[in-house]
Each structure stands twice: as C-alpha cells, then as structure tokens.
Design an enzyme around this catalytic site. Structure first.
Site, PDB file in Angstrom:
ATOM      1  N   THR A   1       0.830  -1.211   0.000  1.00  0.00           N
ATOM      2  CA  THR A   1       0.000   0.000   0.000  1.00  0.00           C
ATOM      3  C   THR A   1       0.862   1.258   0.000  1.00  0.00           C
ATOM      4  O   THR A   1       0.545   2.242  -0.676  1.00  0.00           O
ATOM      5  CB  THR A   1      -0.965   0.006   1.203  1.00  0.00           C
ATOM      6  OG1 THR A   1      -1.788  -1.162   1.127  1.00  0.00           O
ATOM      7  CG2 THR A   1      -1.839   1.245   1.219  1.00  0.00           C
ATOM      8  N   CYS A   2       1.959   1.210   0.713  1.00  0.00           N
ATOM      9  CA  CYS A   2       2.851   2.374   0.788  1.00  0.00           C
ATOM     10  C   CYS A   2       3.437   2.697  -0.583  1.00  0.00           C
ATOM     11  O   CYS A   2       3.547   3.866  -0.972  1.00  0.00           O
ATOM     12  CB  CYS A   2       3.965   2.103   1.790  1.00  0.00           C
ATOM     13  SG  CYS A   2       3.373   1.655   3.433  1.00  0.00           S
ATOM     14  N   SER A   3       3.817   1.662  -1.333  1.00  0.00           N
ATOM     15  CA  SER A   3       4.470   1.846  -2.637  1.00  0.00           C
ATOM     16  C   SER A   3       3.497   2.013  -3.788  1.00  0.00           C
ATOM     17  O   SER A   3       3.839   2.613  -4.806  1.00  0.00           O
ATOM     18  CB  SER A   3       5.377   0.646  -2.943  1.00  0.00           C
ATOM     19  OG  SER A   3       6.445   0.598  -2.038  1.00  0.00           O
TER      20      SER A   3
END
Length: 159
Positions: free
Chosen positions: A47-49
């Site tokens: 999700t962060c990337s």
C-alpha cells in the site's frame, strides 16, 4: 499518549540522505513553515508503494502551490528511504526521512507492533498538517486502512 491538535511536534533528530547521511531535527523541518508529515509502515510495502507515496508524488505540486512542504517518514534506515524514493521517481523537494529507531513515531504515540510480520515497531499510517511546528490537523488511519491519510484527502482538508 497520541499527539493532539495544538501540540508541538516533539523535538527529535531524524536521518536523510542528501550528500551522504545527514541528521535533520524536527525543528528545522517544521518551524517557520507549513508542512504535511505523512508516515508509512514501511518503504517497499504494497500500500505504501502503490498508493500512499505515489499519491503525494502525484499531488506534490498542489501542496507546493499552497505553500506546504511534504515530508514522508518511515521506520526504515535512510538508505532504504533513498532507494525507495528513487524507484518511485520522487520529485526534488519531497523529503524522505528515516525514523530508524522509531523515536519520533513513539514520541507522537503513533507506533504499532508489526513483529508478527517480522518488522518490529513501525509507524502507523498517518498524516499531520503542521504549521510552524504545531499540529493543526490529524489524519490517523485505523489499522489496515488507507483512506484519511491519502494525499487527496489531506489536500481537501487543508485550511
């Protein structure tokens, strides 16, 4: 205790890479300016990337046009943060900082235990709108969520 609106950002030294590993304290990052500090549980995580950092990259100019600096933080080392930024073509000016020992994360009261995933203590997913070192808005995600701390939501809610 979790940081509250009206609280000053705790004074902590973080790391970043510019011309080598550098120390940068939160006073230097946030005093005398408007900024969004957003934190991700981990560089290179899905999700962060795929969503969180890319949203701030896509809207970076929108933040800058409103006079708001953008700072991304994770409980990773500065080398990981630098490599992550390069893979996502992070624009100059969007700062990636390392809270390697989770000192700021803990001082904010926004840590989580990810040891069940082999990741130790990490930052919860959040964003803070900071004006002259003081938190003016909080966007703290429920565990496993990604809605309120998105670049789009933060932009919609800026004063």
């Amino acid at each position: 205790m979790t940081i509250q609106i009206g609280d000053r950002v705790p004074e902590v030294v973080l790391k970043c890479i510019r011309k080598g590993v550098e120390s940068v304290d939160t006073r230097t990052l946030f005093d005398g300016r408007k900024a969004v500090l957003f934190a991700v549980p981990g560089a290179f995580t899905p999700t962060c990337s795929e969503k969180h950092l890319p949203g701030f990259i896509a809207h970076f100019d929108d933040f800058r046009s409103r006079g708001v600096d953008v700072v991304c933080m994770a409980v990773n080392d500065p080398f990981v943060m630098q490599a992550w930024g390069k893979t996502l073509d992070t624009p100059d000016g969007l700062q990636l900082v390392s809270d390697g020992n989770a000192e700021l994360t803990r001082a904010l009261g926004l840590e989580m235990d990810a040891s069940g995933y082999g990741m130790g203590v990490r930052a919860r997913r959040f964003a803070l709108y900071i004006d002259d070192g003081v938190v003016r808005q909080l966007f703290i995600e429920a565990p496993g969520e990604f809605t309120v701390s998105s670049a789009e939501n933060v932009l919609r809610n800026l004063p």
